[in-house]
Design a protein around this motif. Structure first.
Motif, PDB file in Angstrom:
ATOM      1  N   ILE A 178      -2.896  -7.134   3.652  1.00  0.00           N
ATOM      2  CA  ILE A 178      -1.520  -7.634   3.541  1.00  0.00           C
ATOM      3  C   ILE A 178      -0.527  -6.471   3.542  1.00  0.00           C
ATOM      4  CG2 ILE A 178      -2.206  -9.708   2.289  1.00  0.00           C
ATOM      5  CD1 ILE A 178      -1.362  -8.293  -0.306  1.00  0.00           C
ATOM      6  N   GLN A 179       0.741  -6.803   3.698  1.00  0.00           N
ATOM      7  CA  GLN A 179       1.792  -5.795   3.590  1.00  0.00           C
ATOM      8  C   GLN A 179       1.965  -5.381   2.125  1.00  0.00           C
ATOM      9  OE1 GLN A 179       5.483  -6.591   5.712  1.00  0.00           O
ATOM     10  NE2 GLN A 179       4.425  -7.977   7.123  1.00  0.00           N
ATOM     11  N   SER A 180       2.405  -4.161   1.928  1.00  0.00           N
ATOM     12  CA  SER A 180       2.662  -3.637   0.584  1.00  0.00           C
ATOM     13  C   SER A 180       4.113  -3.185   0.489  1.00  0.00           C
ATOM     14  CB  SER A 180       1.732  -2.454   0.300  1.00  0.00           C
ATOM     15  OG  SER A 180       2.137  -1.315   1.064  1.00  0.00           O
ATOM     16  N   GLY A 181       4.436  -2.568  -0.631  1.00  0.00           N
ATOM     17  CA  GLY A 181       5.791  -2.064  -0.819  1.00  0.00           C
ATOM     18  C   GLY A 181       5.974  -0.645  -0.340  1.00  0.00           C
ATOM     19  N   SER A 182       4.961  -0.098   0.341  1.00  0.00           N
ATOM     20  CA  SER A 182       5.008   1.284   0.828  1.00  0.00           C
ATOM     21  C   SER A 182       5.021   1.323   2.346  1.00  0.00           C
ATOM     22  CB  SER A 182       3.794   2.066   0.306  1.00  0.00           C
ATOM     23  OG  SER A 182       3.626   3.281   1.000  1.00  0.00           O
ATOM     24  N   VAL A 183       6.013   1.982   2.925  1.00  0.00           N
ATOM     25  CA  VAL A 183       6.116   2.084   4.380  1.00  0.00           C
ATOM     26  C   VAL A 183       4.920   2.838   4.957  1.00  0.00           C
ATOM     27  CG1 VAL A 183       7.449   3.048   6.286  1.00  0.00           C
ATOM     28  CG2 VAL A 183       8.632   1.966   4.362  1.00  0.00           C
ATOM     29  N   SER A 184       4.550   3.957   4.354  1.00  0.00           N
ATOM     30  CA  SER A 184       3.443   4.756   4.872  1.00  0.00           C
ATOM     31  C   SER A 184       2.115   4.003   4.758  1.00  0.00           C
ATOM     32  CB  SER A 184       3.352   6.099   4.125  1.00  0.00           C
ATOM     33  OG  SER A 184       3.146   5.893   2.733  1.00  0.00           O
ATOM     34  N   VAL A 222       8.267  -3.692  -3.902  1.00  0.00           N
ATOM     35  CA  VAL A 222       8.607  -2.323  -4.296  1.00  0.00           C
ATOM     36  C   VAL A 222       7.335  -1.617  -4.750  1.00  0.00           C
ATOM     37  CG1 VAL A 222      10.011  -0.860  -5.791  1.00  0.00           C
ATOM     38  CG2 VAL A 222      10.869  -3.111  -5.068  1.00  0.00           C
ATOM     39  N   TRP A 223       7.041  -0.480  -4.177  1.00  0.00           N
ATOM     40  CA  TRP A 223       5.822   0.254  -4.516  1.00  0.00           C
ATOM     41  C   TRP A 223       5.808   0.631  -6.000  1.00  0.00           C
ATOM     42  CZ3 TRP A 223       1.359   0.448  -2.310  1.00  0.00           C
ATOM     43  CH2 TRP A 223       0.429   1.448  -2.622  1.00  0.00           C
TER      44      TRP A 223
END
Length: 266
Positions: A178-184, A222-223
């Motif tokens: 899944i997507q997370s709060g971190s772009v990298s 938000v990470w």
């Protein structure tokens, strides 16, 4: 005309099946007209993954929604696809166990247990538990792993192929991270997902695109802090787990319904 209509529906369903568009309006219409229903109450569910899958999270939602007879989950927190150089074989003479620990430690046994926390060992454990009668042979198996890996390779291929070969009547699916709060972190996930898709294509394994379609979006998270569905920018809270489960359940149901419909029209 009736025969021509049936043939047309048949080819629509087959095309949808192989293009992954089983939720398309035409498929839904064909399902209603043919009145085919999947009976999950006689089917057994298995899965593997990491901390996002371990225990009663999204997989419990899938089992509850679809009504599977059993739920066999061998996921462990912090798990990876890739083996370590010293990863042990499950059940071997010196096997020390599996640990989902992640905090720094100098304990050699604990380190070895962490190095055994990989998909290959999980799958060996899964097969062992089926063979010893603890759980029945699975009808559906879902892999949901990759968040903790730096790159994807032989581990994923071995596990997918092993489940397919050991349980030839079982339908295998793979869920993307899944997507997370971190772009990298998300950028790395996309690279790993591309590799996973190639592996799945090689084995005709349907990919369930949790990254793009389950409803968990990077802009809402938000990470290392609580967001809309992630409690720390990475792990889903209860609502996030249920959201994933609802999406995955629908994709499994759609896919199997199309398969049954196509068989009924042959």
């Amino acid at each position: 005309n009736k025969e021509r209509s049936i043939k047309m529906k048949k080819w629509i369903l087959i095309v949808l099946l192989f293009t992954g568009c089983s939720a398309d309006h035409q498929a839904q219409e064909a399902v209603v007209q043919t009145q085919v229903k999947v009976d999950f109450s006689k089917m057994h569910f298995g899965c593997d993954g990491n901390s996002i899958t371990a225990g009663n999270q999204w997989s419990k939602t899938v089992v509850d929604i679809l009504g599977f007879a059993t739920h066999h989950n061998v996921a462990v927190g912090s798990a990876k696809w890739a083996c370590y150089i010293d990863t042990q074989e499950y059940g071997s003479k010196d096997f020390v166990g599996i640990s989902g620990g992640w905090k720094s430690t100098d304990d050699k046994v604990e380190i070895q247990k962490r190095h055994n926390n990989v998909a290959k060992v999980h799958i060996q454990k899964f097969i062992s538990e089926v063979e010893n009668g603890s759980f029945p042979v699975p009808d559906i198996f879902v892999f949901s792993m990759g968040t903790n890996d730096t790159k994807i390779g032989r581990g994923a291929r071995w596990c997918i192929q092993t489940i397919i070969e050991r349980f030839p009547e079982c339908r295998v699916f793979l869920c993307t991270p899944i997507q997370s709060g971190s772009v990298s972190h998300n950028d790395l996930n996309l690279k790993k997902i591309a590799v996973l898709r190639e592996i799945c294509n090689a084995f005709s394994v349907p990919v369930i695109d949790c990254y793009s379609e389950c409803g968990i979006k990077a802009e809402d998270e938000v990470w290392e802090e609580r967001g809309r569905y992630l409690k720390d920018g990475l792990h889903p809270d209860v609502e996030g787990q249920q959201l994933m489960g609802q999406y995955i359940a629908k994709k499994i149901q759609d896919y199997l319904t199309v398969v049954l419909c196509s068989k009924s029209l042959l």
